[in-house]
Design a protein around this motif. Structure first.
Motif, PDB file in Angstrom:
ATOM      1  N   UNK A 366       0.047   4.187  13.635  1.00 49.33           N
ATOM      2  CA  UNK A 366       0.913   4.006  12.474  1.00 49.33           C
ATOM      3  C   UNK A 366       1.207   2.516  12.277  1.00 49.33           C
ATOM      4  N   UNK A 367       1.682   2.180  11.111  1.00 52.44           N
ATOM      5  CA  UNK A 367       1.862   0.779  10.755  1.00 52.44           C
ATOM      6  C   UNK A 367       0.911   0.472   9.629  1.00 52.44           C
ATOM      7  N   UNK A 368      -0.105  -0.328   9.922  1.00 52.12           N
ATOM      8  CA  UNK A 368      -1.141  -0.576   8.916  1.00 52.12           C
ATOM      9  C   UNK A 368      -2.126   0.595   8.963  1.00 52.12           C
ATOM     10  N   UNK A 369      -2.185   1.412   7.902  1.00 54.55           N
ATOM     11  CA  UNK A 369      -2.987   2.643   7.970  1.00 54.55           C
ATOM     12  C   UNK A 369      -4.481   2.435   7.780  1.00 54.55           C
ATOM     13  N   UNK A 370      -4.900   1.228   7.359  1.00 55.34           N
ATOM     14  CA  UNK A 370      -6.308   0.986   7.030  1.00 55.34           C
ATOM     15  C   UNK A 370      -6.950   0.023   8.022  1.00 55.34           C
ATOM     16  N   UNK A 371      -8.230   0.211   8.260  1.00 61.87           N
ATOM     17  CA  UNK A 371      -8.976  -0.708   9.115  1.00 61.87           C
ATOM     18  C   UNK A 371      -9.280  -1.997   8.354  1.00 61.87           C
ATOM     19  N   UNK A 372      -9.160  -3.106   9.068  1.00 61.88           N
ATOM     20  CA  UNK A 372      -9.489  -4.399   8.463  1.00 61.88           C
ATOM     21  C   UNK A 372     -10.991  -4.650   8.459  1.00 61.88           C
ATOM     22  N   UNK A 373     -11.721  -3.968   9.343  1.00 63.13           N
ATOM     23  CA  UNK A 373     -13.159  -4.207   9.470  1.00 63.13           C
ATOM     24  C   UNK A 373     -13.817  -3.042  10.199  1.00 63.13           C
ATOM     25  N   UNK A 374     -15.137  -3.015  10.133  1.00 63.66           N
ATOM     26  CA  UNK A 374     -15.895  -2.018  10.890  1.00 63.66           C
ATOM     27  C   UNK A 374     -15.674  -2.228  12.386  1.00 63.66           C
TER      28      UNK A 374
END
Length: 396
Positions: A366-374
Protein backbone atom coordinates in the motif's frame (compact mmCIF):
# COMPACT_ATOMS: atom_id res chain seq x y z
CA UNK A 1 -11.10 -6.62 -46.65
CA UNK A 2 -7.54 -5.37 -46.82
CA UNK A 3 -5.28 -7.12 -49.35
CA UNK A 4 -2.11 -5.87 -47.67
CA UNK A 5 0.15 -8.67 -46.44
CA UNK A 6 0.97 -8.09 -42.77
CA UNK A 7 4.29 -9.03 -41.22
CA UNK A 8 3.84 -11.07 -38.04
CA UNK A 9 6.00 -12.03 -35.06
CA UNK A 10 4.80 -14.91 -32.86
CA UNK A 11 5.86 -14.94 -29.20
CA UNK A 12 5.50 -18.38 -27.64
CA UNK A 13 5.33 -20.07 -31.04
CA UNK A 14 5.62 -23.66 -29.76
CA UNK A 15 2.84 -23.25 -27.18
CA UNK A 16 -0.91 -23.64 -27.62
CA UNK A 17 -1.59 -20.08 -28.77
CA UNK A 18 1.47 -19.95 -31.00
CA UNK A 19 0.82 -23.22 -32.82
CA UNK A 20 -2.83 -22.33 -33.42
CA UNK A 21 -1.82 -18.85 -34.57
CA UNK A 22 0.53 -20.36 -37.13
CA UNK A 23 -2.26 -22.69 -38.24
CA UNK A 24 -4.48 -19.66 -38.91
CA UNK A 25 -1.65 -17.94 -40.78
CA UNK A 26 -0.97 -21.05 -42.90
CA UNK A 27 -4.57 -20.89 -44.16
CA UNK A 28 -4.13 -17.27 -45.26
CA UNK A 29 -0.66 -16.98 -46.81
CA UNK A 30 -1.87 -14.06 -48.92
CA UNK A 31 -2.49 -12.02 -45.74
CA UNK A 32 0.48 -12.78 -43.49
CA UNK A 33 4.27 -13.17 -43.60
CA UNK A 34 5.95 -14.50 -40.46
CA UNK A 35 9.14 -12.52 -39.83
CA UNK A 36 10.12 -13.82 -36.38
CA UNK A 37 9.41 -16.56 -33.85
CA UNK A 38 10.12 -16.64 -30.12
CA UNK A 39 9.98 -19.72 -27.89
CA UNK A 40 11.25 -20.86 -24.52
CA UNK A 41 13.64 -23.43 -25.98
CA UNK A 42 12.17 -26.70 -24.71
CA UNK A 43 10.81 -27.79 -28.11
CA UNK A 44 13.54 -26.99 -30.63
CA UNK A 45 12.47 -29.58 -33.20
CA UNK A 46 8.96 -28.13 -33.37
CA UNK A 47 10.45 -24.63 -33.58
CA UNK A 48 12.69 -25.72 -36.46
CA UNK A 49 9.70 -27.20 -38.29
CA UNK A 50 7.84 -23.92 -37.87
CA UNK A 51 10.81 -22.00 -39.21
CA UNK A 52 11.12 -24.06 -42.38
CA UNK A 53 7.37 -24.20 -43.03
CA UNK A 54 6.92 -20.45 -42.78
CA UNK A 55 10.37 -19.41 -44.11
CA UNK A 56 11.12 -17.43 -40.95
CA UNK A 57 14.33 -15.35 -41.09
CA UNK A 58 14.92 -14.94 -37.33
CA UNK A 59 14.16 -16.80 -34.11
CA UNK A 60 14.91 -16.24 -30.44
CA UNK A 61 14.80 -18.59 -27.45
CA UNK A 62 14.79 -17.57 -23.80
CA UNK A 63 17.05 -20.45 -22.81
CA UNK A 64 20.56 -19.79 -24.12
CA UNK A 65 21.48 -23.42 -23.39
CA UNK A 66 19.00 -24.49 -26.09
CA UNK A 67 20.95 -22.79 -28.90
CA UNK A 68 23.19 -25.78 -29.88
CA UNK A 69 20.19 -28.10 -30.11
CA UNK A 70 18.29 -25.50 -32.12
CA UNK A 71 21.24 -25.13 -34.52
CA UNK A 72 21.22 -28.90 -34.99
CA UNK A 73 17.45 -29.03 -35.51
CA UNK A 74 17.59 -26.23 -38.09
CA UNK A 75 20.43 -28.00 -39.92
CA UNK A 76 18.33 -31.16 -40.09
CA UNK A 77 15.42 -29.37 -41.77
CA UNK A 78 17.68 -27.34 -44.06
CA UNK A 79 16.95 -23.91 -42.53
CA UNK A 80 20.52 -22.63 -42.58
CA UNK A 81 19.40 -19.12 -43.47
CA UNK A 82 17.72 -18.43 -40.11
CA UNK A 83 19.33 -16.05 -37.63
CA UNK A 84 19.32 -17.38 -34.05
CA UNK A 85 19.32 -15.20 -30.93
CA UNK A 86 18.97 -16.14 -27.28
CA UNK A 87 18.13 -14.59 -23.93
CA UNK A 88 15.50 -12.08 -22.73
CA UNK A 89 17.01 -9.12 -24.57
CA UNK A 90 17.00 -11.06 -27.83
CA UNK A 91 13.34 -11.89 -27.26
CA UNK A 92 12.55 -8.22 -26.67
CA UNK A 93 14.48 -7.29 -29.80
CA UNK A 94 12.40 -9.56 -32.03
CA UNK A 95 9.18 -8.46 -30.29
CA UNK A 96 10.17 -4.86 -30.95
CA UNK A 97 11.41 -5.40 -34.50
CA UNK A 98 8.54 -3.38 -35.95
CA UNK A 99 6.34 -6.11 -37.42
CA UNK A 100 2.81 -5.05 -38.31
CA UNK A 101 1.44 -7.58 -35.81
CA UNK A 102 2.85 -9.29 -32.73
CA UNK A 103 0.93 -12.24 -31.29
CA UNK A 104 1.97 -12.70 -27.66
CA UNK A 105 1.15 -16.22 -26.50
CA UNK A 106 3.81 -16.35 -23.75
CA UNK A 107 2.62 -17.64 -20.37
CA UNK A 108 3.52 -15.64 -17.27
CA UNK A 109 4.59 -12.10 -16.43
CA UNK A 110 7.80 -12.65 -18.42
CA UNK A 111 5.57 -11.70 -21.34
CA UNK A 112 5.25 -8.07 -20.19
CA UNK A 113 8.55 -6.72 -21.53
CA UNK A 114 8.05 -8.19 -25.03
CA UNK A 115 4.53 -6.71 -25.04
CA UNK A 116 5.95 -3.29 -24.17
CA UNK A 117 8.65 -3.64 -26.83
CA UNK A 118 6.03 -4.47 -29.46
CA UNK A 119 3.85 -1.49 -28.54
CA UNK A 120 6.73 0.96 -28.50
CA UNK A 121 7.75 -0.24 -31.96
CA UNK A 122 4.26 0.61 -33.21
CA UNK A 123 3.13 -2.99 -33.78
CA UNK A 124 -0.47 -4.00 -33.28
CA UNK A 125 -0.40 -6.34 -30.27
CA UNK A 126 -2.62 -9.41 -30.36
CA UNK A 127 -2.48 -10.16 -26.64
CA UNK A 128 -3.05 -13.60 -25.18
CA UNK A 129 -0.58 -13.00 -22.33
CA UNK A 130 -3.04 -11.85 -19.66
CA UNK A 131 -0.22 -11.47 -17.13
CA UNK A 132 0.96 -8.40 -19.07
CA UNK A 133 -2.22 -6.67 -17.91
CA UNK A 134 -2.50 -8.31 -14.49
CA UNK A 135 1.07 -7.68 -13.32
CA UNK A 136 1.91 -4.40 -15.02
CA UNK A 137 -1.19 -2.96 -16.64
CA UNK A 138 -0.33 0.72 -16.53
CA UNK A 139 3.23 0.01 -17.74
CA UNK A 140 1.72 -1.83 -20.70
CA UNK A 141 -0.90 0.79 -21.53
CA UNK A 142 1.63 3.57 -21.11
CA UNK A 143 3.75 2.03 -23.88
CA UNK A 144 1.03 2.45 -26.51
CA UNK A 145 1.83 4.90 -29.29
CA UNK A 146 -1.77 5.06 -30.51
CA UNK A 147 -5.26 4.23 -29.27
CA UNK A 148 -6.69 0.74 -29.80
CA UNK A 149 -3.24 -0.79 -30.29
CA UNK A 150 -4.11 -3.94 -28.29
CA UNK A 151 -6.35 -6.68 -29.72
CA UNK A 152 -7.51 -9.06 -26.93
CA UNK A 153 -7.01 -12.73 -27.79
CA UNK A 154 -8.25 -14.53 -24.65
CA UNK A 155 -11.59 -15.99 -25.73
CA UNK A 156 -13.49 -14.14 -22.99
CA UNK A 157 -11.96 -10.76 -23.70
CA UNK A 158 -12.28 -11.20 -27.44
CA UNK A 159 -15.98 -11.94 -26.88
CA UNK A 160 -16.40 -8.78 -24.79
CA UNK A 161 -14.41 -6.78 -27.36
CA UNK A 162 -16.72 -7.99 -30.12
CA UNK A 163 -19.89 -7.43 -28.09
CA UNK A 164 -18.83 -3.89 -27.19
CA UNK A 165 -19.29 -2.93 -30.83
CA UNK A 166 -23.01 -2.86 -30.05
CA UNK A 167 -22.88 0.26 -27.87
CA UNK A 168 -20.81 3.04 -26.37
CA UNK A 169 -18.79 2.79 -23.18
CA UNK A 170 -21.35 4.94 -21.37
CA UNK A 171 -24.10 2.47 -22.31
CA UNK A 172 -22.36 -0.52 -20.68
CA UNK A 173 -24.01 -1.74 -17.49
CA UNK A 174 -21.98 -4.89 -16.75
CA UNK A 175 -19.50 -7.28 -18.28
CA UNK A 176 -20.40 -10.96 -17.87
CA UNK A 177 -17.39 -13.30 -18.00
CA UNK A 178 -18.24 -16.95 -18.57
CA UNK A 179 -16.38 -19.90 -17.04
CA UNK A 180 -16.58 -23.54 -18.02
CA UNK A 181 -16.27 -24.51 -14.37
CA UNK A 182 -13.31 -26.76 -15.12
CA UNK A 183 -13.01 -30.45 -14.22
CA UNK A 184 -14.33 -29.94 -10.68
CA UNK A 185 -17.53 -28.04 -11.43
CA UNK A 186 -20.11 -28.93 -8.78
CA UNK A 187 -17.53 -30.20 -6.30
CA UNK A 188 -17.51 -28.91 -2.75
CA UNK A 189 -14.34 -27.79 -1.05
CA UNK A 190 -14.42 -30.81 1.25
CA UNK A 191 -14.18 -33.09 -1.80
CA UNK A 192 -11.01 -31.46 -3.14
CA UNK A 193 -8.32 -32.37 -0.64
CA UNK A 194 -6.96 -35.36 -2.60
CA UNK A 195 -7.10 -33.96 -6.14
CA UNK A 196 -4.04 -34.97 -8.19
CA UNK A 197 -2.29 -33.04 -10.97
CA UNK A 198 -3.50 -35.65 -13.45
CA UNK A 199 -7.12 -34.97 -12.49
CA UNK A 200 -6.68 -31.21 -12.60
CA UNK A 201 -5.04 -31.35 -16.04
CA UNK A 202 -8.07 -33.14 -17.49
CA UNK A 203 -10.03 -30.08 -18.63
CA UNK A 204 -13.45 -30.96 -20.09
CA UNK A 205 -13.46 -28.32 -22.85
CA UNK A 206 -10.13 -26.68 -23.65
CA UNK A 207 -6.66 -28.01 -24.50
CA UNK A 208 -4.12 -25.61 -23.01
CA UNK A 209 -0.70 -25.51 -21.39
CA UNK A 210 -0.33 -27.00 -17.88
CA UNK A 211 -0.25 -23.72 -15.92
CA UNK A 212 -3.34 -22.31 -17.64
CA UNK A 213 -5.14 -25.65 -17.26
CA UNK A 214 -4.49 -25.77 -13.51
CA UNK A 215 -5.57 -22.13 -13.23
CA UNK A 216 -8.78 -23.07 -15.01
CA UNK A 217 -9.42 -25.87 -12.52
CA UNK A 218 -9.01 -23.56 -9.50
CA UNK A 219 -10.78 -20.72 -11.37
CA UNK A 220 -7.75 -18.52 -10.71
CA UNK A 221 -7.75 -18.10 -14.47
CA UNK A 222 -11.18 -16.51 -14.16
CA UNK A 223 -9.93 -14.23 -11.40
CA UNK A 224 -7.07 -13.07 -13.62
CA UNK A 225 -9.58 -12.53 -16.43
CA UNK A 226 -11.73 -10.29 -14.22
CA UNK A 227 -8.64 -8.18 -13.53
CA UNK A 228 -7.77 -8.09 -17.22
CA UNK A 229 -11.32 -7.19 -18.27
CA UNK A 230 -11.52 -4.34 -15.76
CA UNK A 231 -8.27 -2.82 -17.02
CA UNK A 232 -8.68 -3.51 -20.74
CA UNK A 233 -12.20 -2.11 -20.95
CA UNK A 234 -12.11 0.45 -18.09
CA UNK A 235 -14.99 -1.11 -16.16
CA UNK A 236 -15.09 -1.16 -12.34
CA UNK A 237 -14.61 -4.55 -10.63
CA UNK A 238 -18.11 -4.45 -9.12
CA UNK A 239 -19.58 -4.24 -12.62
CA UNK A 240 -17.99 -7.49 -13.77
CA UNK A 241 -19.75 -10.75 -12.94
CA UNK A 242 -18.73 -14.37 -13.51
CA UNK A 243 -21.20 -17.06 -14.53
CA UNK A 244 -20.46 -20.76 -15.00
CA UNK A 245 -21.37 -21.97 -18.50
CA UNK A 246 -20.14 -25.57 -18.88
CA UNK A 247 -20.84 -25.84 -22.63
CA UNK A 248 -18.29 -23.07 -23.38
CA UNK A 249 -20.34 -21.81 -26.33
CA UNK A 250 -21.06 -18.31 -25.03
CA UNK A 251 -17.60 -16.89 -24.46
CA UNK A 252 -18.68 -13.77 -22.55
CA UNK A 253 -21.33 -11.06 -22.68
CA UNK A 254 -21.94 -7.34 -22.33
CA UNK A 255 -25.07 -6.12 -20.57
CA UNK A 256 -26.22 -2.64 -21.55
CA UNK A 257 -28.13 -0.05 -19.51
CA UNK A 258 -31.40 -0.69 -21.38
CA UNK A 259 -31.40 -4.35 -20.29
CA UNK A 260 -30.07 -5.81 -23.55
CA UNK A 261 -27.32 -8.42 -23.30
CA UNK A 262 -25.08 -9.08 -26.31
CA UNK A 263 -22.93 -12.21 -26.44
CA UNK A 264 -20.43 -13.86 -28.76
CA UNK A 265 -21.15 -17.55 -29.27
CA UNK A 266 -19.22 -20.26 -31.11
CA UNK A 267 -17.97 -23.80 -30.43
CA UNK A 268 -14.81 -23.71 -28.29
CA UNK A 269 -11.90 -23.11 -30.66
CA UNK A 270 -9.13 -20.64 -29.86
CA UNK A 271 -8.36 -20.14 -33.53
CA UNK A 272 -11.37 -17.81 -33.77
CA UNK A 273 -10.18 -15.15 -31.27
CA UNK A 274 -6.59 -15.60 -32.47
CA UNK A 275 -7.64 -14.96 -36.07
CA UNK A 276 -9.62 -11.86 -35.14
CA UNK A 277 -6.68 -10.62 -33.07
CA UNK A 278 -4.54 -10.86 -36.20
CA UNK A 279 -7.00 -9.51 -38.75
CA UNK A 280 -9.24 -6.97 -36.94
CA UNK A 281 -11.27 -5.08 -37.95
CA UNK A 282 -11.63 -7.61 -40.78
CA UNK A 283 -12.77 -11.20 -40.25
CA UNK A 284 -11.02 -14.09 -41.98
CA UNK A 285 -12.75 -17.03 -43.60
CA UNK A 286 -11.89 -20.69 -42.99
CA UNK A 287 -11.07 -20.23 -39.30
CA UNK A 288 -13.40 -22.32 -37.13
CA UNK A 289 -16.75 -24.10 -37.21
CA UNK A 290 -19.90 -22.12 -36.38
CA UNK A 291 -22.74 -23.32 -34.15
CA UNK A 292 -24.93 -26.03 -35.69
CA UNK A 293 -28.50 -24.75 -35.47
CA UNK A 294 -30.01 -27.88 -37.08
CA UNK A 295 -29.65 -29.93 -33.87
CA UNK A 296 -31.14 -29.34 -30.43
CA UNK A 297 -28.67 -28.08 -27.87
CA UNK A 298 -28.70 -26.76 -24.33
CA UNK A 299 -26.86 -23.75 -22.94
CA UNK A 300 -26.87 -23.50 -19.16
CA UNK A 301 -25.60 -20.86 -16.75
CA UNK A 302 -24.90 -21.32 -13.05
CA UNK A 303 -23.77 -19.01 -10.25
CA UNK A 304 -20.15 -19.27 -9.14
CA UNK A 305 -19.54 -21.18 -5.89
CA UNK A 306 -17.18 -18.77 -4.12
CA UNK A 307 -16.70 -21.10 -1.15
CA UNK A 308 -15.42 -23.99 -3.28
CA UNK A 309 -13.54 -21.67 -5.66
CA UNK A 310 -12.32 -18.62 -3.69
CA UNK A 311 -9.79 -17.50 -6.31
CA UNK A 312 -12.16 -15.10 -8.07
CA UNK A 313 -13.05 -13.27 -4.86
CA UNK A 314 -9.35 -13.05 -3.95
CA UNK A 315 -8.55 -11.61 -7.38
CA UNK A 316 -11.28 -8.99 -6.94
CA UNK A 317 -9.79 -7.96 -3.59
CA UNK A 318 -6.38 -7.54 -5.20
CA UNK A 319 -7.85 -5.60 -8.12
CA UNK A 320 -9.54 -3.16 -5.74
CA UNK A 321 -6.33 -2.79 -3.69
CA UNK A 322 -3.66 -1.98 -6.31
CA UNK A 323 -1.66 -3.09 -9.32
CA UNK A 324 1.05 -4.29 -6.94
CA UNK A 325 -1.42 -6.61 -5.23
CA UNK A 326 -2.42 -8.18 -8.55
CA UNK A 327 1.25 -8.70 -9.45
CA UNK A 328 1.81 -10.49 -6.14
CA UNK A 329 -1.33 -12.58 -6.72
CA UNK A 330 -0.05 -13.70 -10.11
CA UNK A 331 3.54 -14.38 -9.03
CA UNK A 332 2.57 -16.36 -5.92
CA UNK A 333 0.06 -18.34 -7.94
CA UNK A 334 2.65 -19.33 -10.53
CA UNK A 335 4.89 -20.71 -7.79
CA UNK A 336 2.04 -22.57 -6.13
CA UNK A 337 0.86 -24.11 -9.42
CA UNK A 338 4.36 -25.36 -10.25
CA UNK A 339 4.66 -26.83 -6.75
CA UNK A 340 1.33 -28.63 -7.17
CA UNK A 341 2.39 -30.02 -10.55
CA UNK A 342 5.60 -31.25 -8.89
CA UNK A 343 3.56 -32.96 -6.12
CA UNK A 344 5.03 -30.58 -3.52
CA UNK A 345 1.75 -28.87 -2.61
CA UNK A 346 -1.80 -30.19 -2.21
CA UNK A 347 -4.48 -28.89 -4.54
CA UNK A 348 -6.25 -26.77 -1.94
CA UNK A 349 -2.87 -25.35 -0.98
CA UNK A 350 -2.62 -23.46 -4.29
CA UNK A 351 -5.09 -20.65 -3.57
CA UNK A 352 -4.49 -20.84 0.19
CA UNK A 353 -0.78 -20.16 -0.38
CA UNK A 354 -1.54 -17.24 -2.70
CA UNK A 355 -3.87 -15.67 -0.14
CA UNK A 356 -1.27 -16.03 2.62
CA UNK A 357 1.36 -14.28 0.50
CA UNK A 358 -1.02 -11.45 -0.47
CA UNK A 359 -2.08 -10.95 3.15
CA UNK A 360 1.52 -11.00 4.39
CA UNK A 361 2.65 -8.40 1.85
CA UNK A 362 -0.45 -6.19 2.04
CA UNK A 363 1.05 -3.52 4.30
CA UNK A 364 4.19 -3.00 2.24
CA UNK A 365 2.22 -2.87 -1.03
CA UNK A 366 0.00 0.00 0.00
CA UNK A 367 1.05 3.59 -0.51
CA UNK A 368 2.03 4.10 -4.12
CA UNK A 369 -0.25 1.59 -5.90
CA UNK A 370 1.59 1.63 -9.26
CA UNK A 371 4.97 0.31 -10.32
CA UNK A 372 7.49 2.91 -11.42
CA UNK A 373 9.21 0.45 -13.76
CA UNK A 374 9.37 -3.14 -14.95
CA UNK A 375 12.40 -3.55 -12.66
CA UNK A 376 10.36 -2.59 -9.60
CA UNK A 377 7.65 -5.00 -10.66
CA UNK A 378 10.26 -7.73 -10.94
CA UNK A 379 11.52 -7.02 -7.42
CA UNK A 380 8.03 -7.31 -5.94
CA UNK A 381 7.35 -10.47 -7.92
CA UNK A 382 10.58 -12.08 -6.74
CA UNK A 383 9.67 -11.33 -3.13
CA UNK A 384 6.21 -12.83 -3.67
CA UNK A 385 7.75 -15.95 -5.20
CA UNK A 386 10.24 -16.24 -2.33
CA UNK A 387 7.49 -16.03 0.26
CA UNK A 388 5.37 -18.54 -1.63
CA UNK A 389 8.30 -20.95 -1.80
CA UNK A 390 8.90 -20.55 1.94
CA UNK A 391 5.28 -21.39 2.68
CA UNK A 392 5.34 -24.35 0.30
CA UNK A 393 8.56 -25.72 1.76
CA UNK A 394 7.24 -25.33 5.31
CA UNK A 395 4.32 -27.64 4.44
CA UNK A 396 6.48 -30.49 3.14
Amino acid sequence: MSQYRNTVVILGSTGSIGTQGLDVISRHPERFTVTGLVAGGAHVRLLAQQVVRHHVPQVAVYDEAAVPALHEALEEVGARYTQIQAGPQAVNAIAGSGADLVLNGITGSVGLEPSIAALRAGSQLALANKESVVAGGHLLFGAQVRDDQINPVDSEHSAIWQSLRSGTHAEVSRLVVTASGGPFRGWKRADMSDITPEQALNHPTWHMGPVVTINSSTLMNKGLEVIEASRLFDVAPDRIVVTVHPQSIVHSMVEFVDGATVCQASPPDMRLPIALGLSAPDRLGDVAAACDWTHASEWTFEPLDDEAFPAVALARECLRASEKHTAVLNAANEQAVHAFLDHRLPYLGIVDTVKEVVDAMDGELRGNPLFASVEEMGQVEREARRRADDLINSQK
